[in-house]
Write a protein that holds these residues in place. Structure first.
Motif, PDB file in Angstrom:
ATOM      1  N   LYS A 256       0.876  -1.159   0.000  1.00  0.00           N
ATOM      2  CA  LYS A 256       0.000   0.000   0.000  1.00  0.00           C
ATOM      3  C   LYS A 256       0.917   1.213   0.000  1.00  0.00           C
ATOM      4  N   TYR A 257       0.789   2.056  -0.980  1.00  0.00           N
ATOM      5  CA  TYR A 257       1.680   3.208  -1.032  1.00  0.00           C
ATOM      6  C   TYR A 257       0.903   4.465  -1.359  1.00  0.00           C
ATOM      7  N   ASP A 258       1.219   5.529  -0.649  1.00  0.00           N
ATOM      8  CA  ASP A 258       0.576   6.822  -0.885  1.00  0.00           C
ATOM      9  C   ASP A 258       1.620   7.723  -1.539  1.00  0.00           C
ATOM     10  N   GLU A 259       1.377   8.116  -2.782  1.00  0.00           N
ATOM     11  CA  GLU A 259       2.386   8.907  -3.492  1.00  0.00           C
ATOM     12  C   GLU A 259       2.519  10.319  -2.957  1.00  0.00           C
ATOM     13  N   ASN A 260       1.500  10.819  -2.319  1.00  0.00           N
ATOM     14  CA  ASN A 260       1.619  12.165  -1.756  1.00  0.00           C
ATOM     15  C   ASN A 260       0.905  12.319  -0.425  1.00  0.00           C
ATOM     16  N   PRO A 261       1.595  11.936   0.660  1.00  0.00           N
ATOM     17  CA  PRO A 261       0.953  12.023   1.983  1.00  0.00           C
ATOM     18  C   PRO A 261       0.679  13.463   2.427  1.00  0.00           C
ATOM     19  N   LEU A 262       1.176  14.454   1.668  1.00  0.00           N
ATOM     20  CA  LEU A 262       0.904  15.848   2.047  1.00  0.00           C
ATOM     21  C   LEU A 262      -0.499  16.288   1.636  1.00  0.00           C
ATOM     22  N   ILE A 263      -1.058  15.595   0.633  1.00  0.00           N
ATOM     23  CA  ILE A 263      -2.433  15.916   0.250  1.00  0.00           C
ATOM     24  C   ILE A 263      -3.358  15.391   1.346  1.00  0.00           C
ATOM     25  N   ASP A 264      -4.212  16.243   1.856  1.00  0.00           N
ATOM     26  CA  ASP A 264      -5.101  15.877   2.970  1.00  0.00           C
ATOM     27  C   ASP A 264      -4.314  15.292   4.145  1.00  0.00           C
ATOM     28  N   ALA A 265      -3.171  15.881   4.428  1.00  0.00           N
ATOM     29  CA  ALA A 265      -2.287  15.356   5.476  1.00  0.00           C
ATOM     30  C   ALA A 265      -3.019  15.203   6.806  1.00  0.00           C
ATOM     31  N   ASN A 266      -3.795  16.214   7.159  1.00  0.00           N
ATOM     32  CA  ASN A 266      -4.481  16.183   8.448  1.00  0.00           C
ATOM     33  C   ASN A 266      -5.489  15.028   8.531  1.00  0.00           C
ATOM     34  N   GLU A 267      -6.268  14.847   7.461  1.00  0.00           N
ATOM     35  CA  GLU A 267      -7.256  13.767   7.431  1.00  0.00           C
ATOM     36  C   GLU A 267      -6.562  12.413   7.539  1.00  0.00           C
ATOM     37  N   PHE A 301       1.448  32.804  13.171  1.00  0.00           N
ATOM     38  CA  PHE A 301       2.190  32.115  12.109  1.00  0.00           C
ATOM     39  C   PHE A 301       3.617  32.655  11.987  1.00  0.00           C
ATOM     40  N   ASP A 302       3.758  33.982  12.102  1.00  0.00           N
ATOM     41  CA  ASP A 302       5.088  34.586  11.942  1.00  0.00           C
ATOM     42  C   ASP A 302       6.021  34.278  13.108  1.00  0.00           C
ATOM     43  N   GLU A 303       5.437  33.954  14.248  1.00  0.00           N
ATOM     44  CA  GLU A 303       6.248  33.752  15.455  1.00  0.00           C
ATOM     45  C   GLU A 303       6.807  32.335  15.588  1.00  0.00           C
ATOM     46  N   ILE A 304       6.402  31.436  14.689  1.00  0.00           N
ATOM     47  CA  ILE A 304       6.848  30.042  14.826  1.00  0.00           C
ATOM     48  C   ILE A 304       7.865  29.633  13.753  1.00  0.00           C
ATOM     49  N   CYS A 305       8.554  28.557  14.059  1.00  0.00           N
ATOM     50  CA  CYS A 305       9.612  28.058  13.192  1.00  0.00           C
ATOM     51  C   CYS A 305       9.815  26.586  13.564  1.00  0.00           C
ATOM     52  N   HIS A 319       5.996  16.956   9.552  1.00  0.00           N
ATOM     53  CA  HIS A 319       4.755  16.491   8.923  1.00  0.00           C
ATOM     54  C   HIS A 319       3.541  16.855   9.788  1.00  0.00           C
ATOM     55  N   LEU A 320       3.688  16.676  11.090  1.00  0.00           N
ATOM     56  CA  LEU A 320       2.591  17.015  12.015  1.00  0.00           C
ATOM     57  C   LEU A 320       2.293  18.516  12.002  1.00  0.00           C
ATOM     58  N   VAL A 321       3.359  19.327  12.059  1.00  0.00           N
ATOM     59  CA  VAL A 321       3.153  20.777  12.107  1.00  0.00           C
ATOM     60  C   VAL A 321       2.559  21.257  10.785  1.00  0.00           C
ATOM     61  N   TYR A 322       3.070  20.702   9.682  1.00  0.00           N
ATOM     62  CA  TYR A 322       2.561  21.071   8.362  1.00  0.00           C
ATOM     63  C   TYR A 322       1.043  20.836   8.284  1.00  0.00           C
ATOM     64  N   ALA A 323       0.625  19.645   8.732  1.00  0.00           N
ATOM     65  CA  ALA A 323      -0.801  19.296   8.670  1.00  0.00           C
ATOM     66  C   ALA A 323      -1.631  20.264   9.520  1.00  0.00           C
ATOM     67  N   ALA A 324      -1.128  20.582  10.710  1.00  0.00           N
ATOM     68  CA  ALA A 324      -1.871  21.467  11.615  1.00  0.00           C
ATOM     69  C   ALA A 324      -1.943  22.891  11.054  1.00  0.00           C
ATOM     70  N   VAL A 325      -0.841  23.335  10.466  1.00  0.00           N
ATOM     71  CA  VAL A 325      -0.805  24.685   9.897  1.00  0.00           C
ATOM     72  C   VAL A 325      -1.761  24.788   8.713  1.00  0.00           C
ATOM     73  N   LYS A 326      -1.747  23.753   7.858  1.00  0.00           N
ATOM     74  CA  LYS A 326      -2.657  23.715   6.701  1.00  0.00           C
ATOM     75  C   LYS A 326      -4.116  23.813   7.145  1.00  0.00           C
ATOM     76  N   ARG A 327      -4.397  23.138   8.268  1.00  0.00           N
ATOM     77  CA  ARG A 327      -5.770  23.130   8.760  1.00  0.00           C
ATOM     78  C   ARG A 327      -6.152  24.493   9.322  1.00  0.00           C
ATOM     79  N   LYS A 328      -5.229  25.085  10.076  1.00  0.00           N
ATOM     80  CA  LYS A 328      -5.545  26.356  10.741  1.00  0.00           C
ATOM     81  C   LYS A 328      -5.534  27.525   9.749  1.00  0.00           C
ATOM     82  N   TYR A 329      -4.611  27.468   8.801  1.00  0.00           N
ATOM     83  CA  TYR A 329      -4.495  28.565   7.821  1.00  0.00           C
ATOM     84  C   TYR A 329      -4.625  27.999   6.406  1.00  0.00           C
ATOM     85  N   PRO A 330      -5.826  27.569   5.996  1.00  0.00           N
ATOM     86  CA  PRO A 330      -5.946  26.846   4.722  1.00  0.00           C
ATOM     87  C   PRO A 330      -5.482  27.633   3.507  1.00  0.00           C
TER      88      PRO A 330
END
Ligand SMILES: Cc1cc2nc3c(=O)[nH]c(=O)nc-3n(C[C@H](O)[C@H](O)[C@H](O)COP(=O)(O)O)c2cc1C
Ligand SMILES: Nc1ncnc2c1ncn2[C@@H]1O[C@H](COP(=O)(O)OP(=O)(O)OP(=O)(O)O)[C@@H](O)[C@H]1O
Ligand SMILES: [Co+2]
Ligand SMILES: [K+]
Ligand SMILES: [Mg+2]
Length: 493
Positions: A256-267, A301-305, A319-330
């Protein structure tokens, strides 16, 4: 509706430019064109790269124009002496070039000259029979300012990728074949091509009238060895071919392989959470998501790194932060900041992975050289807006057992909030997450490294060593380490 097995229209692509033949520029335009033509139901038959020579261009255009439904060219439409596409195409059809009044007008507007002999005006000289086609902006609905020049079945686009990409998609209606739709399926396997070649051959023979089957080995993927692509215009046939092939392949070889886990990362992270329902891992993952959410409440958003050095722990973290950021700031258009403090002797594999991750996660990478503490001082000076750094530190790391999810840097360090969402994760948890979501990670981990420092202090983990059938020393991948305590056994420090 016409027959599903309608013969698709064809296309040939001619990429024009010496810079590509000299290896100074990588051609991305033909890939872009192929991808779009494919989804529009057009079969690209050939891509050719030619030099900036009139004869070469004319000869290739003539041949392509006779052979294929459409010919798309890229490059050679600028104002300099080496831009010869319009002349070359004219020559292919035994035509002259003439200044087109609309183009003359446009160039006058842009450059303020209507001198027909000015080099800028060169762009207005197109084949006698040329048509100007204006696209319609998908956003504003307005006609684009600059037209695409075409004649007969030849469509000429600029070579600069951003211009070509912007323009090409506006002409879908010219190319799209309404009678053709390609369906495709992908199968990923973790055996090599030789093992499955006769199975592929049988499947190919049985379905060759309607289904095409391609086999594409990938030597560097952490999850599979060969990608199989099946394609057809008839969906039912495709499904049977695909199912039959899957059951004919060796037991357990299909992955089972996901070619792009960044798409819908949060879901996808939440699906993983659900599938692990109630386990220790699920509890920790849930807590991590919560920590990240809290941090995103507390800091803008500007205060984090994100502290990202290419290691496995910060890959999970990113990966976790990316998913959360995408959700909060779509719909945010700013890039997430990452911090990379480069050691004296970084592994090239690590550097390469950092680059790939930077592009994939769309990071604004802040890179510093030297001692970590000094670099943090520089970061403070150059980016006073940054208040918090997300880190992939775990309690089992040296000097880290006292850390909490939010801990300021030590008093004698430049002051930042350290946010540590994965403190409690075990070595196995890290791999469960990365491999469970098919997240890509640094290739060294597939060669027995279990924790990464610099080249001078890091080796593959001796516990993962084995001797293969040729008598050569090899290492199993990091995710197969049995004893979690031995994670740092390849590290001198
Ligand atoms: C963003 C950041 C903040 C850090 N803050 C501190 C600190 O406050 N006190 C400290 O002793 N070390 C601090 N360190 C150093 C780490 O504890 C650790 O020594 C370093 O990440 C090297 O880890 P490694 O030996 O596992 O590769 C910090 C490192 C980073 C990247
Ligand atoms: N040079 C660095 N630049 C930026 N961040 C760093 C650097 N070194 C460490 N960090 C941060 O500290 C965390 C802990 O480092 P550590 O080396 O233990 O983990 P890792 O590099 O992610 O994975 P591994 O343990 O496999 O090397 C990292 O996840 C990262 O967030
Ligand atoms: Co680590
Ligand atoms: K192949
Ligand atoms: Mg590391």
């Amino acid at each position: 509706m016409s027959s599903v097995n309608h013969k698709p229209s064809t296309a040939g692509i001619i990429v024009i430019g010496d810079e590509i033949l000299k290896g100074q520029t990588i051609d991305t335009n033909s890939t872009f064109i192929c991808q779009h033509l494919y989804t529009w139901g057009v079969q690209v038959k050939k891509i050719s790269v030619v030099s900036d020579e009139l004869e070469e261009i004319a000869k290739e255009v003539k041949e392509f124009s006779e052979k294929y439904t459409h010919v798309v060219t890229s490059g050679g439409v600028g104002p300099t002496h080496d831009d010869l596409t319009f002349e070359g195409v004219a020559k292919a059809f035994n035509e002259k070039t003439l200044p087109h009044p609309d183009l003359v007008q446009l160039i006058k507007q842009y450059f303020g000259t209507d001198d027909l002999l000015s080099p800028k005006m060169k762009m207005a000289y197109v084949p006698e029979s040329a048509k100007l086609q204006y696209g319609e902006s998908k956003i504003s609905g307005k006609r684009t300012k600059y037209p695409m020049v075409s004649t007969h079945n030849v469509y000429m686009f600029p070579g600069i990728p951003s211009l070509l990409e912007g323009a090409f998609v506006l002409f879908e209606d010219i190319f799209r074949d309404p009678n053709v739709k390609f369906f495709s399926r992908r199968i990923f396997i973790d055996t090599d091509e030789i093992t499955v070649s006769s199975i592929l051959q049988d499947n190919f023979n049985k379905y060759k009238e309607s289904v095409s089957l391609g086999s594409y080995p990938d030597l560097h993927n952490s999850y599979f060895k060969v990608k199989l692509i099946l394609e057809s215009q008839i969906e039912d046939k495709l499904n049977s071919a695909c199912e039959e092939l899957k059951s004919a392949l060796p037991q357990g070889s299909v992955v089972k392989y996901d070619e792009n886990p960044l798409i819908d990362a949060n879901e996808k992270i939440h699906e993983l959470l659900k599938s692990e329902n109630g386990s220790e891992f699920a509890k920790k993952l849930e807590k991590s998501l919560h920590t990240i959410e809290k941090a995103l409440e507390r800091y803008s958003f500007d205060e984090i790194c994100v502290g990202f050095n290419g290691g496995k722990d910060c890959t999970v973290l990113l990966h976790l932060v990316y998913a959360a950021v995408k959700r909060k700031y779509p719909s945010i258009d700013k890039k997430l900041k990452s911090l990379y403090i480069r050691s004296k002797l970084p592994f090239p594999e690590v550097e390469k992975f950092i680059q790939i991750a930077r592009d994939r996660y769309n990071l604004n990478e802040l890179m510093y050289y030297g001692r970590i503490k000094d670099c943090m001082g520089e970061l403070k000076n150059q980016h006073p807006e940054i208040k918090a750094v997300f880190m992939g530190t775990r309690n089992t790391d040296p000097y880290s057992s006292h850390l909490e999810e939010f801990t300021m840097t030590d008093a004698d360090w430049p002051q930042f909030m350290r946010v540590n969402p994965i403190l409690e994760w075990s070595y196995d948890d890290i791999w469960k997450f990365l491999r469970g979501l098919c997240v890509s990670y640094c290739s060294l981990y597939d060669r027995g490294y279990t924790s990464l420092g610099s080249m001078n202090n890091t080796h593959p983990n001796p516990t993962l060593q084995y001797i293969d059938y040729r008598g050569i020393v090899c290492y199993k991948p990091a995710h197969q380490l049995q004893d979690n305590q031995l994670e740092r056994d390849g590290r001198n420090v």
